[in-house]
Motif scaffolding. Structure first.
Motif, mmCIF file in Angstrom:
data_model
loop_
_atom_site.group_PDB
_atom_site.id
_atom_site.type_symbol
_atom_site.label_atom_id
_atom_site.label_comp_id
_atom_site.label_asym_id
_atom_site.label_seq_id
_atom_site.Cartn_x
_atom_site.Cartn_y
_atom_site.Cartn_z
ATOM 1 N N CYS A 212 112.962 31.966 -2.156
ATOM 2 C CA CYS A 212 113.628 32.162 -3.408
ATOM 3 C C CYS A 212 113.489 33.577 -4.046
ATOM 4 O O CYS A 212 112.353 33.898 -4.164
ATOM 5 C CB CYS A 212 113.316 31.047 -4.335
ATOM 6 N N ILE A 213 114.498 34.170 -4.529
ATOM 7 C CA ILE A 213 114.569 35.527 -5.151
ATOM 8 C C ILE A 213 114.850 35.519 -6.531
ATOM 9 O O ILE A 213 115.096 36.695 -7.383
ATOM 10 C CB ILE A 213 115.477 36.611 -4.345
ATOM 11 N N GLY A 214 115.162 34.064 -6.909
ATOM 12 C CA GLY A 214 115.438 34.156 -8.557
ATOM 13 C C GLY A 214 116.741 34.709 -9.088
ATOM 14 O O GLY A 214 116.860 34.959 -10.133
ATOM 15 N N CYS A 215 117.755 34.706 -7.916
ATOM 16 C CA CYS A 215 118.951 35.329 -8.354
ATOM 17 C C CYS A 215 119.724 34.441 -9.245
ATOM 18 O O CYS A 215 120.665 35.004 -10.026
ATOM 19 C CB CYS A 215 119.784 35.619 -7.202
ATOM 20 N N GLY A 216 119.483 33.175 -9.300
ATOM 21 C CA GLY A 216 120.306 32.590 -10.591
ATOM 22 C C GLY A 216 121.627 32.087 -10.091
ATOM 23 O O GLY A 216 122.471 31.453 -10.728
ATOM 24 N N CYS B 30 122.476 29.510 -8.030
ATOM 25 C CA CYS B 30 122.314 28.087 -7.998
ATOM 26 C C CYS B 30 122.575 27.671 -9.492
ATOM 27 O O CYS B 30 123.430 26.964 -9.406
ATOM 28 C CB CYS B 30 121.105 27.658 -7.370
ATOM 29 N N PRO C 288 114.251 28.377 -9.662
ATOM 30 C CA PRO C 288 115.098 27.222 -10.488
ATOM 31 C C PRO C 288 114.325 25.928 -10.880
ATOM 32 O O PRO C 288 113.370 25.690 -10.097
ATOM 33 C CB PRO C 288 116.166 26.775 -9.323
ATOM 34 N N CYS D 136 123.338 28.728 -2.281
ATOM 35 C CA CYS D 136 121.952 29.518 -2.136
ATOM 36 C C CYS D 136 122.127 30.769 -1.144
ATOM 37 O O CYS D 136 122.022 30.278 -0.155
ATOM 38 C CB CYS D 136 120.719 28.757 -2.302
ATOM 39 N N PRO D 137 121.894 32.071 -1.409
ATOM 40 C CA PRO D 137 121.941 33.045 -0.290
ATOM 41 C C PRO D 137 120.633 32.928 0.444
ATOM 42 O O PRO D 137 120.807 33.713 1.473
ATOM 43 C CB PRO D 137 122.240 34.381 -1.173
ATOM 44 N N LEU E 263 116.941 26.356 -1.021
ATOM 45 C CA LEU E 263 116.834 24.877 -1.697
ATOM 46 C C LEU E 263 117.451 24.068 -0.444
ATOM 47 O O LEU E 263 118.208 24.429 0.334
ATOM 48 C CB LEU E 263 117.832 24.863 -2.660
HETATM 49 S S1 SF4 Z 1 120.286 30.544 -5.499
HETATM 50 FE FE1 SF4 Z 1 118.560 29.577 -6.622
HETATM 51 S S2 SF4 Z 1 117.115 28.902 -4.863
HETATM 52 FE FE2 SF4 Z 1 118.494 30.359 -4.044
HETATM 53 S S3 SF4 Z 1 117.522 32.209 -4.083
HETATM 54 FE FE3 SF4 Z 1 118.934 32.362 -6.097
HETATM 55 S S4 SF4 Z 1 117.558 31.444 -7.509
HETATM 56 FE FE4 SF4 Z 1 116.501 30.953 -5.603
#
Ligand code: SF4
Ligand code: SF4
Length: 135
Positions: A44-48, A50, A77, A94-95, A99
């Motif tokens: 997870c890269i915390g991109c948001g 999701c 998340p 999710c890239p 998840l």
């Molecule tokens: S989409 Fe969600 S679970 Fe996937 S990398 Fe981004 S923050 Fe993490």
């Protein structure tokens, strides 16, 4: 109608039962079953993405420890399972493939209070037992 039902019962008397004995015998689930999500913190890269994808606004991005033995924190998340539709869109979008769905659908999901259904990143990563907030 009654006679019809009796006839059907007699006809099926020597056939194997079609009723399920859950929970004594767990129901077999398909591979694509969408149960409780699992988070791989290392991916997870915390991109948001999701959280932005979730149609029910069930995901928040929060800070949590990167691993149980580290004090370092990153964004991950957290999922409000009480509002989750188990649609799987967060997983699809999710890239990082961070998840995934599991076949868990009772343990930790059937709870009495809403607070118990707020799944922290640590719970999603199974670093603390599901159903406990780990704090
Ligand atoms: S989409 Fe969600 S679970 Fe996937 S990398 Fe981004 S923050 Fe993490
Ligand atoms: S499965 Fe669907 S409803 Fe549940 S958190 Fe993911 S996107 Fe939201």
């Amino acid at each position: 109608m009654v006679l019809k039902n009796i006839a059907r019962a007699v006809k099926n008397i020597y056939k194997p039962p079609i009723t399920r004995r859950y929970p004594e015998v767990p129901t077999e689930l398909p591979d694509r079953f969408r149960g409780l999500q699992k988070l791989d913190k290392s991916k997870c890269i915390g991109c948001g993405i999701c959280a932005n994808t979730c149609p029910n606004s069930a995901i928040k991005i929060v800070r949590a420890r990167v691993s149980p033995d580290s004090e370092k924190t990153r964004w991950f998340p957290a999922i409000d399972i009480g509002h989750c539709l188990f649609c799987g869109l967060c997983i699809d979008q999710c890239p990082q493939d961070a998840l995934s769905s599991t076949k868990v659908y009772t343990t930790g999901v059937i709870r009495w209070t809403h607070e118990e259904l707020l799944y922290t990143p640590d719970m999603l990563a199974r670093e603390v037992p599901v159903g406990e907030n780990g704090e």
